[in-house]
Design an enzyme around this catalytic site. Structure first.
Site, mmCIF file in Angstrom:
data_model
loop_
_atom_site.group_PDB
_atom_site.id
_atom_site.type_symbol
_atom_site.label_atom_id
_atom_site.label_comp_id
_atom_site.label_asym_id
_atom_site.label_seq_id
_atom_site.Cartn_x
_atom_site.Cartn_y
_atom_site.Cartn_z
ATOM 1 N N GLU A 60 0.844 -1.198 0.000
ATOM 2 C CA GLU A 60 0.000 0.000 0.000
ATOM 3 C C GLU A 60 0.877 1.244 0.000
ATOM 4 O OE1 GLU A 60 -3.303 1.929 3.033
ATOM 5 O OE2 GLU A 60 -3.251 -0.258 2.783
ATOM 6 N N ASP A 72 0.294 5.281 0.645
ATOM 7 C CA ASP A 72 -0.743 6.148 1.208
ATOM 8 C C ASP A 72 -0.417 7.631 1.104
ATOM 9 O OD1 ASP A 72 -2.290 4.049 2.077
ATOM 10 O OD2 ASP A 72 -1.514 4.066 4.117
ATOM 11 N N GLU A 86 -2.536 10.605 3.008
ATOM 12 C CA GLU A 86 -3.667 10.902 3.879
ATOM 13 C C GLU A 86 -3.603 12.366 4.300
ATOM 14 O OE1 GLU A 86 -4.516 6.618 6.029
ATOM 15 O OE2 GLU A 86 -2.955 7.917 6.879
#
Length: 296
Positions: free
Chosen positions: A114, A116, A118
């Site tokens: 993953e 990310d 955010e």
């Protein structure tokens, strides 16, 4: 332009012969980045009518209220690529709200990968923090945080994740803010599983703002995040370590993208010096022995 990119471009614009259509199932192209309709590459995944598709599918709005947030994801998974979304974050008091843009392999399986981005909401007048993280084989805890140097709630900005066999680079408006280099030769695992491109808006008040001390002000609900730019530059894949996705004929695998350019390096160093607020590689209180990939 590499031959595979030409084929993908023509596919995206709908003018291919049969042979070219075969190749188009493997690759997506940047030429249609700005013109691709949402449903060409993406679909709503949760949130029901909190996913609003506008302007002939050129814009999507995710909404969040006390009941639920919302999200969408790519229909296909990719083994490498350069993934963009233009995003305008929720305005007003967005403390506790997380707007996420990321790539992820199948999380129903163990040891997922993953990448990310955010965006951690804040009270009005305070900077929005962008937290990045890298998961490989199910292991994360590689957070870095930067305060954005502009108001990301006022207009759209371009956010990009470059992923090839050499490096992962996170960009904000073409400024690199993070590099995760492939250090497999040092025993560091590196993302190699096909990943979907995903966006979501959700409740992170337990941790997102001031370590969870500042909660969501629900009088400002619903909170809305806006998205544009639904073209995909990626190598469609269904299996890890897909050799097709490391081909140098794909522009994001070319020599130009195997490391930062000199101007990118200067911009990256400026971000680290002036806007980075946390780097796990410097957190000796958290790690008695720093992770193998540090420093990045």
């Amino acid at each position: 332009m590499a031959p595979t990119q030409v084929l993908a471009t023509r596919s995206c614009c709908g003018t291919l012969l049969l042979l070219l259509l075969i190749f188009s199932s493997l690759f997506a192209s940047s030429t249609c980045q700005q013109t691709a309709a949402f449903s060409e590459n993406f679909a709503a995944t949760w949130g029901g009518d909190r996913v609003k598709i506008l302007d002939n599918q050129r814009e999507v709005v995710l909404s969040m209220d006390k009941i639920s947030g919302a999200g969408f994801g790519s229909k296909l998974a990719y083994g490498s690529g350069s993934f963009h979304l233009k995003i305008k974050l929720p305005g007003n008091n967005s403390a506790g709200i997380v707007t996420a843009y990321y790539t992820s392999s199948d999380q129903s399986k163990s040891r997922h990968d993953e990448l990310d981005m955010e965006f951690l909401g804040n009270v009005h007048g305070k900077p929005i923090t962008l937290q990045t993280n890298v998961f490989t084989n199910g292991e994360g805890n590689r957070e870095q945080r930067v305060n954005l140097w502009f108001d990301p709630t006022a207009d759209f900005h371009d956010y990009k994740i470059l992923w090839n066999t050499y490096q992962v680079v996170f960009y904000v408006d073409d400024t690199p803010i993070r590099v995760f280099a492939n250090k497999a030769n040092k025993g560091v695992s590196y993302p190699n599983k096909p990943m979907q491109v995903i966006a979501s808006l959700w409740n992170g008040e337990d941790w997102a703002t001031d370590g969870g001390k500042t909660k969501i002000n629900w009088s400002n609900a619903p909170f809305n995040a806006h998205f544009q730019g639904f073209g995909v530059d990626g190598c469609v894949s269904t299996s890890p370590d897909d050799n097709r996705c490391t081909s140098p004929t794909l522009w994001w695998n070319s020599e130009r993208y195997q490391q930062l350019s000199s101007s990118e390096r200067l911009a990256y160093e400026n971000v680290r010096k002036n806007y980075m607020t946390y780097d796990y590689c410097n957190d000796v209180s958290r790690f008695q022995t720093l992770p193998l990939e540090c420093p990045q």
